[in-house]
Each structure stands twice: as C-alpha cells, then as structure tokens.
Design an enzyme around this catalytic site. Sequence first.
Site, PDB file in Angstrom:
ATOM      1  CG  HIS A  77      51.099  63.431  64.837  1.00 42.59           C
ATOM      2  ND1 HIS A  77      50.308  64.063  64.993  1.00 42.59           N
ATOM      3  CD2 HIS A  77      51.206  63.195  63.750  1.00 42.59           C
ATOM      4  CE1 HIS A  77      49.636  64.435  65.019  1.00 42.59           C
ATOM      5  NE2 HIS A  77      49.891  64.375  62.917  1.00 42.59           N
ATOM      6  CB  SER A  78      53.238  67.364  64.114  1.00 41.09           C
ATOM      7  OG  SER A  78      52.787  68.544  64.338  1.00 41.09           O
ATOM      8  CE1 TYR A  79      59.431  69.872  69.421  1.00 38.54           C
ATOM      9  CE2 TYR A  79      58.050  68.160  70.633  1.00 38.54           C
ATOM     10  CZ  TYR A  79      59.430  68.853  70.180  1.00 38.54           C
ATOM     11  OH  TYR A  79      60.337  69.040  71.731  1.00 38.54           O
ATOM     12  CG  HIS A 214      48.177  67.629  61.100  1.00 44.28           C
ATOM     13  ND1 HIS A 214      49.821  67.309  60.628  1.00 44.28           N
ATOM     14  CD2 HIS A 214      48.907  67.737  62.581  1.00 44.28           C
ATOM     15  CE1 HIS A 214      50.555  67.797  61.718  1.00 44.28           C
ATOM     16  NE2 HIS A 214      50.200  67.993  62.866  1.00 44.28           N
TER      17      HIS A 214
END
Length: 239
Positions: A77-79, A214
């Site tokens: 997820h994300s980073y 997000h």
Amino acid sequence: MPVTYVLVHGAWHSGQCWSKVVPRLAANGSAVFTPTLTGYGETRHLLSPSTGLGTHTDDVVRLLVEEDLREVVLVGHSYAGMVISGVANEVPERIARLVYLDAMVPEHGESALDALPAARGMLGDGWRVPPPQEPFGLFGLTEPADIAWLRTMVSDQTTRCLTEPVAMDNPALAAIPRTHIHCTPKPEGVEPRPVPAVQPDGEPADVRELVSGHDCMITVPDELSKMLLDVSSAVGAGR
C-alpha cells in the site's frame, strides 16, 4: 483456494492498519501476514537516520524466508509499492503476484520521490518526516472513530525512505504478474503513474478501482478484501 497474503503497510502506518481486512481474508482458510516495518508502530523506537527502503525490503524478505512462504500474494500500500518491488527483486521465486494498492510503482533505480514527485512536499530540514497533522486529509478518512484510531497508530518515517533507490534488475522479476488497484477519486495533484497496457510478463494490464479514500483497508475493508480474494483466484491454478 486458500493462498498466502503478505500485506505491507505504507508510510507512517503499522501492520495494525490491516486489522479489518485480516479476518475477511482468513475466513476462507488463507494465511495472512501483516508485518510492521522497522521504525513504525510498535518498532518506532528503532527509527534512525539509516532506516530506509533497504531496511524495509530486508524486513519483508526476512519474513518470507524465515516463515518459508511461497506462492505469496504480496500487497504493498502506498509507499510499500517501493518495498514490494524490492522484495520481488530479491526473492522472485516466492512471489505469485504483486498487488500495488494505491501505491508507488517504481522503475529500476528510482526513489519514492521519482515514483511520486508530489512526495517532495513532505521533506523538511531534518531526517524525520512526521505524519500529517490531519490524517483524514491525506488518507481519505472521514469517520471520527477511524481518524482517532489512525492517530494512535501513525509515527514518523525517514527522509531516506523517500530518497533511497529501489533495485529491480533481476530478470526473474518480469515474470511475476501484477495487479494495480487505484482508490478513486484522487485528491488534486496526486495522480497515479499510468499503467502500461501490457505487464512485464506479457499479460494484459490488470487495473482495478475502489471508490475509497487512500486508506481503503480502513474505509472499505469488505470491498478491498473481496477484490484481493478475486485477484488471488488464479494463484495455484497456473496463474
């Protein structure tokens, strides 16, 4: 068919952020691992200027090796899109599918700042990058209870996490199928990198959308879990 999921959290979060998703995936007998990367959550006391992408890649590789996990659906997820890319480069034989969950999608030698230039605005003067003061603005949370829960979890990350380049030069990496899940609509100025129509393994791109902020594992755990179960349906069946 039950599979093994390794869910890797993004910046500032901890493995706790997957708490709503784990029981939903495990209900069909699947094994679910949610490691907390070094320097976050319960390991925040280990954060130092040297903590970076390499540290977090090693965290996940070590989990896969020590638990002897194979045919893994590796979700970042994300980073953590950066992290799972580095992990797959190190141990491609253990990965059945990469899932980039509203994530940074790098190329070889890129940093998080290259994959998501908007992240440059997060940098300050020191080595620590604190979490946003208003998590609901960045992470898409609107429920007061969710916001309060997230505030108990988030902690600083390092500048090194954003500037350290990822290695993606293992030829075997290209054979791993990929899925891209985008949360929509996006905040202004934060657009995902376009996904090529053909994946590195030669298959058509698998791009899906979730109507969510997000932090979809918090806001829409049912929908996310169903999507991950669907994504994994090809694992163990010749992909």
